[in-house]
Design a protein around this motif. Structure first.
Motif, short mmCIF file in Angstrom:
data_model
loop_
_atom_site.label_atom_id
_atom_site.label_comp_id
_atom_site.label_asym_id
_atom_site.label_seq_id
_atom_site.Cartn_x
_atom_site.Cartn_y
_atom_site.Cartn_z
N GLU A 68 0.94 -1.46 0.31
CA GLU A 68 -0.32 0.16 0.25
C GLU A 68 0.63 0.71 -0.32
O GLU A 68 1.67 1.69 0.90
N THR A 70 0.67 5.44 -0.15
CA THR A 70 0.02 6.58 0.10
C THR A 70 0.44 7.75 -1.58
O THR A 70 2.28 7.98 -1.67
N LYS A 76 -4.63 6.30 -1.40
CA LYS A 76 -4.63 5.09 -0.35
C LYS A 76 -3.91 4.41 -1.73
O LYS A 76 -5.48 4.29 -2.19
N GLU A 77 -2.73 3.48 -2.52
CA GLU A 77 -3.47 2.42 -4.03
C GLU A 77 -2.88 1.54 -3.15
O GLU A 77 -1.36 1.32 -2.66
N MET A 78 -2.71 0.75 -4.17
CA MET A 78 -2.11 -0.97 -3.82
C MET A 78 -1.76 -1.13 -4.64
O MET A 78 -1.37 -0.46 -6.75
#
Length: 291
Positions: A68, A70, A76-78
């Motif tokens: 994860e 930022t 928030k992204e994977m």
């Protein structure tokens, strides 16, 4: 003066930003080749045991994991961490792309892992072992001109090994594959052996290194060269690099008896073979041993 003023304005703007606008890089750095702590599924246990026994990471996919992150906007992204098999130190990324077909069953994964661990790595000292092995059923390498199917590819981060019929391998097929893999591991790290260790090997053909191809006496075996790269337009067969590489390849291709029989007419080739074997054995490579 204008550049200095512009720089101060930019810095002031950066300090005024909210902390959430920055990428969050404060987490503990993760080793994506290792099995995550706490993973207890059968594949994870297999991978962990393989590393404990061989000190080589075991992979079954080029997807190493997710993390994860930022973004600058605070979202928030994977992010997926992928194995870049063509990575190299000089450019960071090679010109090839790879496509893999993974194994479908745990039985295939276990059989191939046991073969690589028990039959291959036990014959390869730590100096020559890859950082990780990627075991898959099929592998294709592509560039802008062509796509080709490969069984083995050695990269800086991993050696990829493709074997579709792993559950049906016959004893003679295992021996052949073992020799291919041991050779690949040794040749990919030949530079780990100081050049000075091969001084005697080089001395036999020293006067013919680097001269025009048409000036090397024929048959080239009479002066200690092998034909592995003789017809390759892009490689100088009579350079030290490809002379040594050709011998390592040929040594793993033949048994000692077959090598001596094949080149019986060329004493200088036999002497150079013996010298390469001697050096490799001094580093723990199990080749042409009689016990």
């Amino acid at each position: 003066m204008k550049n200095i003023l512009l720089g101060l304005i930019i810095m002031a703007g950066l300090y005024a930003c909210d902390n959430d606008d920055y990428l969050d890089n404060s987490g503990i750095e993760r080793n994506y080749f290792a099995v995550p702590e706490g993973a207890t599924d059968e594949e994870s246990v297999l991978r962990r045991e393989f590393y404990d026994q061989n000190e080589v990471y075991l992979l079954f996919s080029d997807t190493l994991g997710y993390r994860e992150v930022t973004t600058l906007s605070g979202r928030k992204e994977m992010e997926c961490e992928l194995l870049n098999l063509s990575y190299n130190m000089s450019s960071g990324s090679g010109e090839y792309t790879f496509a893999f077909r993974p194994y479908e069953t745990l039985a295939e994964k276990r059989a191939m892992a046991e073969f690589v661990g028990n039959d291959v790595l036990k014959n390869v000292p730590k100096l020559f072992r890859p950082y990780s092995v990627l075991l898959i059923g099929n592998m294709e390498r592509s560039d802008e001109y062509e796509t080709e199917e490969l069984s083995v590819y050695s990269g800086m981060k991993a050696m990829a090994i493709a074997c579709e019929n792993v559950l049906e391998l016959q004893p003679e097929e295992k021996v052949r594959l073992k020799n291919i893999l041991v050779q690949g591991m040794v040749t990919s790290k030949l530079s780990s052996i100081p050049d000075s260790d091969f001084t005697l090997f080089y001395s036999y053909s020293q006067q013919y290194y680097g001269i025009p191809k048409n000036q090397v006496p024929t048959p080239i075996q009479s002066v200690g060269f092998l034909e592995n790269y003789y017809y390759d337009f892009w490689k100088n067969f009579n350079s030290k690099e490809y002379d040594l590489l050709a011998y390592v390849e040929e040594i793993f291709k033949f048994s000692e008896f077959e090598f001596r029989e094949t080149y019986a007419e060329y004493p200088i080739v036999i002497k150079k073979m013996e010298e390469v074997v001697k050096v490799l054995q001094s580093y723990g490579v199990k080749i042409y041993t009689r016990n």
